[in-house]
Design an enzyme around this catalytic site. Structure first.
Site, PDB file in Angstrom:
ATOM      1  N   GLY A   1       0.436  -1.307   0.072  1.00  0.00           N
ATOM      2  CA  GLY A   1       0.226   0.272   0.370  1.00  0.00           C
ATOM      3  C   GLY A   1       0.726   1.180  -0.011  1.00  0.00           C
TER       4      GLY A   1
ATOM      5  CD  GLU B   1       3.276   3.553   5.099  1.00  0.00           C
ATOM      6  OE1 GLU B   1       4.373   3.529   5.493  1.00  0.00           O
ATOM      7  OE2 GLU B   1       2.102   2.566   4.856  1.00  0.00           O
TER       8      GLU B   1
HETATM    9 ZN    ZN Z   1       4.328  -0.179   8.150  1.00  0.00          ZN
END
Ligand code: ZN
Ligand code: NAG
Ligand code: NAG
Ligand code: NAG
Ligand code: NAG
Ligand code: NAG
Ligand code: NAG
Length: 873
Positions: free
Chosen positions: A334, A371
């Site tokens: 992702g 992230e």
């Molecule tokens: Zn991660």
């Protein structure tokens, strides 16, 4: 009070059972928390022919030689690297895309050795000295030993340099190599991504190092604890930009040295991308078309607030001077948290208000927060070895919801954690094929074993367990511990117990958490309100499964007819507690599902809960209304309660306007639809949930929560509501007619063939394309035949298999519920068996699931049919 152990009611703390020495430490710990709770709420020129001599490669039977072990010896420690790379964005005479490189590393010798092992995989080396593929120089006046021999140990991915004499302890050396590799399209290492802009093909050179692909880009000590500083130079054609972890000078080729960091977090991209930016040094990169049509705006809008939130949450300033985020047309995962240059698949970074859904937007914000959470937790402080990956990923998954809630406060996004992480983890963790969160360091050695760790247990159970910990410790103690942890271990590496140490009362935290981390699975807690007894048992979805006799330290929170009864600990298999004995009040345990466990009650209490739901459901918190449904359906699947009781928990829904309970019902009924859509139960099932009383509620809830609409439309169509199928058919016809949005509008078998042609469907999307077709009753058998016929082809060039084939196997076999299908699945094992690969676990899970489905249908079909018929009377 039975054999329970009862302490000081005024504090609101009760301990069930006598958990040996743990009781007292836990009690001390509890007091601290309750008080706290009260207080707070290059230089190479193009055209040069590259001369390579056949580098000696060796494969040998496993032996005790250092080069046959996968882990690096602890004799050498890297300090910094000087790396120059030059990706060619056009193919060479042989049609191959390549990159060339020169790399040197300064390392210190910690233990006497005459052997240098450095990771290198699939790179071809140019002779650096007259005879050898590397050149060794001593630094600070030290003379370097001469090289006796160099070779490549293919299996363990090492470049092996045998020296004529030993390196000296305490001295530093410079090891230099020149090499070239393929800039392939396999989504790993230094790879290429392609797209078309104004009918011109564009090539992007980009990287994906995690977990073990940095060694495919340049020779390096490729383990997370081998942190070093990287001086990187990229050579690239005019008209392209080069990006990396740190800031660049005017020439846009040479980067400032990085912080001290792990190899797996390196990233560099050469592209014709453009960017939008906001001060201070926050940039969103992507294809010109996408950026110019404002698809990066949302990401840019949220990044600064997210970084501010996280700085505050961690009480630690952002460790770097800039933040780049870049969306790539081809990307396997992702997103990837490279330090300062986060890479994303386009869907995870771009939001286009014209075509993206609310769900897409939520995905974007939670991926970005996940992230960015890693910029500290994972990047600044890094796990010593991959066996602690769960802490890294579980943590980022948990914190992503907190940060997303901060930037989108109206979405109630923290509540979604229960469904998206906790219940998701329950599903996998209630199978015998599950595994503990934490593995021993020596159990995770090979790149395949490391790849396998990136699974639902690591991410979702990790998040669920940390959420439970933060809840029983209180958020402020948890955050304070984090701050101390980040502070002490910045730029270095840790094991999970280092975090526990910072969370005070280390003994208790260890004792409590080890149960959740070292044992697989989770308990179902059963409360009998007739006797006040409370018991725990390993919850397994398949009743006949036999496993070890596990026991957990369970934090129990509960409501008694609406009143909050505080937090208690269940430390043994069974205990009893007077206040839980009642014959009028209803009890509800695990408030807001903060504990990682399911709950069951005696039949009378279940009845009292159903009565409360049907009279005034709002007295029960919304997350617990979803929990009652989810627990009931799963307890029924495990043969612990009657299936009709589970179905009865859905009856109050005609009054329910909240998303979470509905989502719980829809998710659980999904299993009924999967199992029954090829049987006579399908008609009555469609009848009740589509045309009966519940249907009307589907309509009434549409405006209340963003996602109710999706659930309502999909449920209505699934249950054959006429208006719905007409509407969607019309949408489909329109979509088929539009060649822009649907260049490959075909029916199923043609579309399946497209799925293995990377020119038509990107490799990153194959799994999705195939699984979506398999979701369809007619598509499913086609997919099954297709996948078996094309197995080698589909799986062959995917290095990053864990993201790929596990999801594929699960996706195409989820309807399997006959002996014939089971036999076919078992055959797959013999045909495609490769030792130690990711495919095996996925196939084993599918077999376990199919067996359970067969049994479930045979035991429940008649009862479900009867209940459905009764309701329609
Ligand atoms: Zn991660
Ligand atoms: C590595 O690069 C840095 C920065 O360009 C330079 O100062 C240093 O001397 C180089 N090291 C070696 C051993 O060449
Ligand atoms: C590296 O060498 C091998 C064997 O000679 C060859 O098959 C491969 O294509 C080479 N790779 C590159 C990128 O030149
Ligand atoms: C980004 O923020 C600007 C300024 O607040 C706003 O006008 C715009 O609608 C936002 N864009 C998105 C996609 O949220
Ligand atoms: C943040 O850290 C500083 C020192 O590192 C400390 O003095 C301060 O109390 C911390 N703030 C919070 C809210 O914990
Ligand atoms: C449960 O979650 C809700 C949000 O869904 C929150 O408002 C409430 O305070 C939580 N209750 C407890 C006891 O933590
Ligand atoms: C489940 O409940 C139904 C209806 O109350 C009953 O007919 C059936 O026998 C029960 N099944 C079991 C296994 O107890």
């Amino acid at each position: 009070m039975g054999k329970g152990f009862y302490i000081s009611k005024p504090l609101g703390f009760v301990l069930f059972g006598l958990g040996a020495g743990a009781v007292l430490t836990i009690f001390a710990l509890s007091v601290v928390y309750v008080q706290e709770k009260r207080k707070n709420e290059v230089n190479a020129r193009d055209g040069t022919r590259i001369v390579t001599t056949a580098a000696p490669h060796r494969t040998s039977a496993p032996s005790n030689e250092a080069w046959d072990k996968y882990r690096l010896p602890d004799a050498l420690l890297p300090e910094y690297y000087n790396v120059t790379l030059w990706p060619r964005l056009v193919p060479d005479e042989e049609g191959m895309y390549i990159f060339t490189g020169k790399s040197g590393v300064v390392f210190t010798c910690l233990k006497e050795t005459n052997l240098i092992l450095i990771h290198s995989n699939e790179l071809n080396f140019t002779l650096t000295s007259e005879m050898h593929h590397a050149k060794l120089t001593g630094l600070g006046g030290t003379s370097a030993p001469a090289i006796l021999e160099t070779w490549f140990q293919t299996q363990t991915q090492f470049m092996v340099i045998q020296l004529k004499r030993k390196l000296q302890v305490g001295k530093s050396y410079w090891l230099y190599t020149e090499f070239h590799g393929e800039l392939s399209d396999n989504l790993g290492g230094f790879y290429r991504s392609e797209y078309t802009e104004n009918d011109v093909k564009k090539v992007v050179a980009t990287t994906q190092m995690q977990p073990t692909a940095a060694r495919n880009v340049f020779p390096c000590f490729d383990e997370p604890s081998m942190k070093a500083v990287f001086h990187l130079t990229l050579l690239h054609p005019p008209g392209t930009v080069a990006l990396s972890n740190d800031n660049q000078e005017v020439l846009q080729t040479r980067f400032e040295p990085t912080e001290k960091m792990s190899t797996y977090l390196l990233a560099f991209v050469v592209s014709e991308f453009t960017n939008i930016r906001s001060p201070p040094e926050i940039r969103i990169w992507g294809r010109r078309e996408a950026i110019e049509s404002c698809q990066g705006d949302y990401a840019l809008n949220v990044t600064f607030p997210i970084l501010k939130y996280l700085e505050n949450y961690y009480n630690t300033t952002y460790p770097l001077s800039k933040s780049d985020q870049i969306a790539l047309p081809d990307f396997a995962a992702g997103a990837m948290e490279n330090w300062g240059l986060v890479t994303y698949r386009e869907l995870s970074l771009f939001y286009d208000p014209k075509v993206s859904s609310n769900e897409d937007k939520e995905w974007v914000v939670t991926v970005i927060t996940h992230e960015l959470a890693h910029m500290w937790f994972g990047n600044l402080v890094t796990m010593r070895w991959w066996n602690d990956l769960w802490l890294n990923e579980g943590f980022a998954s948990y914190v992503s919801y907190l940060a997303a809630d901060y930037v989108e406060p109206t979405w109630n996004i923290k509540d979604l954690m229960v469904q998206q992480q906790v219940q998701k983890a329950f599903d996998v963790d209630s199978l015998v094929s599950s595994h503990p969160l934490s593995s021993r360091e020596d159990e995770v050695i090979t790149p395949d074993q490391i790849d396998q760790l990136f699974d639902t247990i690591t991410y979702s159970k990790g998040a669920a367990i940390l959420r439970m910990l933060s809840e029983f410790l209180t958020e402020s103690i948890f955050a304070n511990g984090l701050h101390n942890y980040l502070h002490e271990y910045a730029y270095s590496n840790t094991v999970y117990t280092d975090l526990w140490k910072k969370l005070q009362e280390v003994t208790s935290i260890n004792e409590i958490m080890n149960r959740w981390i070292l044992q697989m699975g989770f308990p179902v807690v059963t409360i009998d309100t007739r006797t006040g007894s409370i018991t725990q048992q390993h919850f397994l979805i398949h009743p006949e499964a036999v496993v070890d006799n596990y026991e957990w330290f369970v934090p129990i929170t509960w409501l008694k007819s609406g009143s909050n009864m505080g937090q208690h600990w269940l430390l043994t298999k069974t205990a009893s507690y007077e206040p839980m004995k009642t014959d009028t009040d209803w009890l509800l345990a695990n408030l807001n599902v903060t504990g990682y466990y399911r709950v069951n009650y005696d039949p009378q209490n279940w009845e009292r809960l159903l009565t409360q739901l049907n009279s005034d459901h709002k007295v029960i918190p919304v997350l617990n209304r979803g929990q009652i449904i989810d627990d009931a359906f799963n307890l029924a699947r495990a043969d612990i309660i009657n299936i009709t009781l589970a179905l009865r928990t859905t009856k109050y829904l005609y009054e329910e306007k909240e998303y979470i309970p509905w989502e719980s019902a829809v998710r659980n009924l999904e299993y009924f639809f999967l199992m029954f859509d090829r049987t006579e139960v399908y008609g009555p099932l469609q009848g009740i949930y589509g045309k009966g009383k519940l249907k009307y509620c589907m309509v009434c809830v549409t405006s209340v929560y963003r996602y109710n609409q999706i659930n309502a439309v999909s449920m209505a169509c699934k249950t054959g509501v006429k208006g719905c199928s007409e509407l969607t058919r019309m949408w489909y016809r329109q979509w088929m007619k539009n060649p822009d949005t649907n260049p490959y509008g075909k029916c199923f078998s043609k579309y399946l063939e497209y799925s293995i042609d990377p020119n038509l469907i990107r490799k990153q999307d194959i799994t999705y394309a195939i699984v979506y077709i398999a979701d369809n009753v007619i598509g499913q058998p086609l997919v099954w035949d297709f996948v078996r016929a094309n197995w080698e082809h589909i799986t062959k060039d995917f290095d990053d298999g864990s993201f790929f084939s596990g999801g594929l196997i699960n996706g195409i076999t989820k309807k399997f519920s006959t002996e014939f299908e089971l036999q076919q699945l078992c055959c797959l094992i013999f045909i495609f068996w490769k030792p130690f690969t990711f495919d095996m676990q996925a196939i084993e899970r599918a077999i376990e699931q199919t067996k359970a489905n067969i049994k479930w249908i045979s035991e429940n079909k008649a009862q479900v049919m009867n209940w459905l018929i009764e309701q329609s009377d």
